[in-house]
Design a protein around this motif. Structure first.
Motif, PDB file in Angstrom:
ATOM      1  N   GLU A   5       0.810  -1.219   0.000  1.00 58.38           N
ATOM      2  CA  GLU A   5       0.000   0.000   0.000  1.00 58.38           C
ATOM      3  C   GLU A   5       0.846   1.272   0.000  1.00 58.38           C
ATOM      4  O   GLU A   5       0.568   2.196  -0.748  1.00 58.38           O
ATOM      5  CB  GLU A   5      -0.927   0.000   1.209  1.00 58.38           C
TER       6      GLU A   5
ATOM      7  N   GLY B 180       1.442  -2.753   3.926  1.00 55.63           N
ATOM      8  CA  GLY B 180       0.615  -3.423   2.944  1.00 55.63           C
ATOM      9  C   GLY B 180      -0.356  -4.391   3.573  1.00 55.63           C
ATOM     10  O   GLY B 180      -0.571  -4.386   4.783  1.00 55.63           O
TER      11      GLY B 180
ATOM     12  N   SER C 153      -2.894  -6.511   7.946  1.00 53.75           N
ATOM     13  CA  SER C 153      -1.980  -5.513   7.409  1.00 53.75           C
ATOM     14  C   SER C 153      -0.629  -5.659   8.092  1.00 53.75           C
ATOM     15  O   SER C 153      -0.535  -6.128   9.226  1.00 53.75           O
ATOM     16  CB  SER C 153      -2.539  -4.104   7.602  1.00 53.75           C
TER      17      SER C 153
ATOM     18  N   ASP D  89      -0.479   3.571  -2.765  1.00 50.63           N
ATOM     19  CA  ASP D  89      -1.067   2.857  -3.903  1.00 50.63           C
ATOM     20  C   ASP D  89      -2.332   3.527  -4.418  1.00 50.63           C
ATOM     21  O   ASP D  89      -2.844   3.159  -5.473  1.00 50.63           O
ATOM     22  CB  ASP D  89      -1.351   1.391  -3.546  1.00 50.63           C
TER      23      ASP D  89
END
Lengths: 143, 141
Positions: free
Chosen positions: A21, A48, A118, B112
Motif C-alpha cells: 500500500e 501493505g 496488514s 497505492d
C-alpha cells in the motif's frame, strides 16, 4: 502507483502490486547537528496487506517476512538484499536497492471486521555498507 | 504562491512550481535561554510532489535530492548552494540563499491510491557559515 518488493537471501520474498500500500524512503541525520553528520541512517518502510490465499492460490510472501524478522543478529541471513520499485504510468519512478538490509521493526495487525491483515515493515541498510545503496529511476518500465 | 528551488553543487537540481507545495523557513535558538543565544540554527523545509514523467516529459529532479541525501560527510559535495524563491502576484516575496547547506532529513512517500509521490527535504546552513545566509525580497519577479 504500484510497488514491487523483492527480498533476496537464503529464500526469496516477492510482494507485488496487490499487497503493498505505501512505501517510504527516509534518510535521517541528527536534527541538532551543526554540520553534515556522519551519523546517517537510511530506511525503507513498507506497509501493505496480508492476503489470505483463496481458491487454491499460493499464499503471499508475508509469512517469510515474519520469519526473517525473527532471524537473530548472529546469523548472516539477517542481512538480505532489498529492492523496491515504484512504478507509475509505465515509468519506474524509483528503484531503491539496499544490498545489506536488516529488519528494524515488523508488525502484523489483524481485526475481526476485516478480511485481510496488514503489515508494517521497517528496514535499514547496515551502516558500514551505506555507500552500496543505489537510487535509480526515471526509465520506462516496459522492458 | 509559487516556488522555485535551485540546488547547486556537482550537479544542479531544479525544482519548479509544479512540484513544490510548501516551504518553511525557520531560525531556532534554545527556547530556555535567558538572553540571545549563540546557538543558532537556520533550516529550510521543502515539501512537494514526485511527478512521474508521463507522455515523454523529462523526469523531475527529485531523484538527485535522494542521492544528495546519501552523500557522506567526508565529501565536499554534501554541502551545496540552495536558493529558494517565493513568488506571489509577480512579486518576489522572499529569496533565501543558503550557500553551504547540508541535508538533515529527506523522506519520500508513495501510496497505492496516489498518482504521485511526495517528498520532504530538510536542509540546514553549516553553522560556521551562518553569516552567509541571505534573505532578500520585496521586488518585482
Amino acid at each position: 502507483m504500484g510497488f514491487k518488493l523483492k527480498i533476496e537471501g537464503q529464500e526469496n520474498i516477492e510482494l507485488g502490486v496487490k499487497s503493498i500500500e505505501t512505501v517510504k524512503f527516509l534518510t535521517d541525520t541528527p536534527d541538532d547537528s551543526n554540520a553534515r553528520s556522519t551519523d546517517l541512517g537510511t530506511s525503507i518502510i513498507v506497509t501493505g496487506k496480508i492476503l489470505a490465499a483463496v481458491g487454491g492460490e499460493n499464499s503471499d510472501g508475508t509469512m517469510k517476512i515474519a520469519t526473517w524478522s525473527l532471524v537473530p543478529a548472529e546469523k548472516a541471513d539477517c542481512y538480505r538484499k532489498l529492492t523496491v520499485e515504484v512504478i507509475a504510468a509505465d515509468e519506474v519512478v524509483r528503484k531503491l536497492s539496499f544490498p545489506n538490509a536488516f529488519v528494524v521493526d515488523y508488525t502484523e495487525t489483524y481485526g475481526d471486521e476485516e478480511g485481510v491483515g496488514s503489515f508494517y515493515l521497517h528496514m535499514k541498510q547496515k551502516k558500514d555498507q551505506l555507500p552500496t545503496i543505489k537510487v535509480e529511476g526515471g526509465y520506462s518500465a516496459k522492458n | 504562491m509559487g516556488f522555485n528551488v535551485k540546488i547547486e553543487g556537482n550537479e544542479t537540481i531544479d525544482l519548479k512550481k509544479a512540484s513544490i507545495k510548501t516551504v518553511l523557513f525557520k531560525t531556532d535558538t534554545p527556547d530556555d535561554s535567558n538572553a540571545r543565544s549563540t546557538d543558532l540554527g537556520v533550516t529550510i523545509t521543502i515539501s512537494g510532489k514526485i511527478l512521474a514523467a508521463v507522455g515523454g516529459d523529462n523526469t523531475d529532479d527529485t531523484m538527485k535530492m535522494a542521492t544528495w541525501s546519501l552523500v557522506p560527510a567526508e565529501k565536499a559535495d554534501c554541502y551545496r548552494k540552495v536558493t529558494v524563491e517565493v513568488i506571489a502576484a509577480d512579486q518576489m516575496v522572499r529569496k533565501f540563499s543558503f550557500p553551504n547547506a547540508f541535508v538533515v532529513d529527506y523522506t519520500e512517500n508513495y501510496g497505492d491510491t496516489e498518482g504521485t509521490g511526495t517528498f520532504e527535504l530538510i536542509v540546514k546552513q553549516k553553522k560556521d557559515k551562518l553569516p552567509d545566509v541571505k534573505i532578500e525580497g520585496g521586488y518585482k519577479a
